[in-house]
Design a protein around this motif. Structure first.
Motif, PDB file in Angstrom:
ATOM      1  N   PHE A   1      10.615 -12.600 -13.732  1.00 18.10           N
ATOM      2  CA  PHE A   1       9.341 -13.086 -14.243  1.00 18.10           C
ATOM      3  C   PHE A   1       8.205 -12.635 -13.329  1.00 18.10           C
ATOM      4  CE2 PHE A   1      12.664 -16.051 -15.511  1.00 18.10           C
ATOM      5  CZ  PHE A   1      12.592 -15.884 -16.880  1.00 18.10           C
ATOM      6  N   ALA A   2       8.142 -11.322 -13.133  1.00 18.10           N
ATOM      7  CA  ALA A   2       7.119 -10.736 -12.275  1.00 18.10           C
ATOM      8  C   ALA A   2       6.568  -9.482 -12.947  1.00 18.10           C
ATOM      9  CB  ALA A   2       7.720 -10.383 -10.911  1.00 18.10           C
ATOM     10  N   PHE A   3       5.379  -9.090 -12.525  1.00 17.77           N
ATOM     11  CA  PHE A   3       4.789  -7.860 -13.046  1.00 17.77           C
ATOM     12  C   PHE A   3       4.061  -7.137 -11.925  1.00 17.77           C
ATOM     13  CE2 PHE A   3       1.560 -11.084 -13.556  1.00 17.77           C
ATOM     14  CZ  PHE A   3       0.401 -10.455 -13.137  1.00 17.77           C
ATOM     15  N   ASP A   4       3.955  -5.844 -12.082  1.00 18.05           N
ATOM     16  CA  ASP A   4       3.243  -5.007 -11.124  1.00 18.05           C
ATOM     17  C   ASP A   4       1.843  -4.721 -11.637  1.00 18.05           C
ATOM     18  OD1 ASP A   4       5.383  -4.836  -9.398  1.00 18.05           O
ATOM     19  OD2 ASP A   4       6.121  -2.952 -10.233  1.00 18.05           O
ATOM     20  N   ASP A   5       0.906  -4.671 -10.702  1.00 19.08           N
ATOM     21  CA  ASP A   5      -0.479  -4.319 -11.000  1.00 19.08           C
ATOM     22  C   ASP A   5      -0.857  -3.154 -10.082  1.00 19.08           C
ATOM     23  OD1 ASP A   5      -3.151  -4.225 -11.688  1.00 19.08           O
ATOM     24  OD2 ASP A   5      -3.680  -6.147 -10.759  1.00 19.08           O
ATOM     25  N   PRO A   6      -0.484  -1.918 -10.460  1.00 20.10           N
ATOM     26  CA  PRO A   6      -0.819  -0.763  -9.623  1.00 20.10           C
ATOM     27  C   PRO A   6      -2.298  -0.402  -9.753  1.00 20.10           C
ATOM     28  CG  PRO A   6       0.419  -0.060 -11.542  1.00 20.10           C
ATOM     29  CD  PRO A   6       0.326  -1.553 -11.610  1.00 20.10           C
ATOM     30  N   MET A   7      -2.898  -0.039  -8.619  1.00 24.31           N
ATOM     31  CA  MET A   7      -4.321   0.291  -8.593  1.00 24.31           C
ATOM     32  C   MET A   7      -4.558   1.523  -7.727  1.00 24.31           C
ATOM     33  SD  MET A   7      -5.831  -3.525  -8.098  1.00 24.31           S
ATOM     34  CE  MET A   7      -4.332  -4.428  -7.742  1.00 24.31           C
TER      35      MET A   7
ATOM     36  N   VAL B   1       0.862  -1.170   0.000  1.00 21.27           N
ATOM     37  CA  VAL B   1       0.000   0.000   0.000  1.00 21.27           C
ATOM     38  C   VAL B   1       0.904   1.227   0.000  1.00 21.27           C
ATOM     39  CG1 VAL B   1      -1.825   1.248   1.211  1.00 21.27           C
ATOM     40  CG2 VAL B   1      -1.812  -1.258   1.213  1.00 21.27           C
ATOM     41  N   LEU B   2       0.682   2.137  -0.942  1.00 21.48           N
ATOM     42  CA  LEU B   2       1.569   3.284  -1.142  1.00 21.48           C
ATOM     43  C   LEU B   2       1.116   4.546  -0.414  1.00 21.48           C
ATOM     44  CD1 LEU B   2       2.037   2.791  -4.993  1.00 21.48           C
ATOM     45  CD2 LEU B   2       3.543   1.991  -3.144  1.00 21.48           C
ATOM     46  N   THR B   3      -0.099   4.552   0.089  1.00 22.43           N
ATOM     47  CA  THR B   3      -0.634   5.735   0.764  1.00 22.43           C
ATOM     48  C   THR B   3      -0.934   5.386   2.219  1.00 22.43           C
ATOM     49  OG1 THR B   3      -2.796   5.145  -0.099  1.00 22.43           O
ATOM     50  CG2 THR B   3      -1.590   6.829  -1.302  1.00 22.43           C
TER      51      THR B   3
END
Length: 144
Positions: free
Chosen positions: A59-65, A38-40
């Motif tokens: 072999f990873a990816f980010d899913d920012p929301m 959590v960024l906030t």
């Protein structure tokens, strides 16, 4: 984009079901090889941002929301509703979570419009089925 919908009924009161399905780090515990940051600052509200990272090493990816709508269930609201918008370049779309009272428990509806940007649109039905399976499993465990 491929949209899917999952509905689960549970014996939890709406406030507890809401707390569980909007606990972003707890989501990651239900999805293999995923962690959520959590960024906030808490508490969660409109504008809260977080990133789910799935995979290992390269072999990873980010899913920012980002939370774009936040209405917890309570005395002033018949039901709770949260809307998330995916802000990344690999996964795009949105998710909506609704929690409604149902008898002595709750009904939870998860709707998601999910797109993997590097896949051809012909594979959208496969993406929707995979999303339904993964999020259905996670939702069942979050509410257990």
């Amino acid at each position: 984009m491929p949209e899917f919908r999952i509905t689960r009924r549970c014996s939890l009161p709406p406030a507890e079901a809401w707390r569980r399905v909007t606990d972003w780090p707890r989501h990651a515990a239900q999805v293999p090889l995923t962690r959520t940051t959590v960024l906030t600052a808490p508490p969660t509200r409109t504008g809260t941002r977080f990133v789910a990272r799935t995979g290992v090493g390269r072999f990873a990816f980010d899913d920012p929301m980002e939370v774009t709508e936040w209405q917890p269930p309570g005395p002033d609201a018949e039901f709770g509703r949260c809307r998330l918008v995916k802000t990344g370049s690999f996964l795009t779309g949105w998710a909506e979570i609704e929690v409604r009272p149902l008898g002595t428990g709750s009904s939870v509806v998860w709707r998601e419009d999910l797109r993997v940007t590097r896949l051809p649109r012909a594979l959208d039905p496969l993406t929707a089925r995979a999303g339904h399976a993964v999020f259905g499993y996670a939702l069942r465990r979050l509410l257990a």
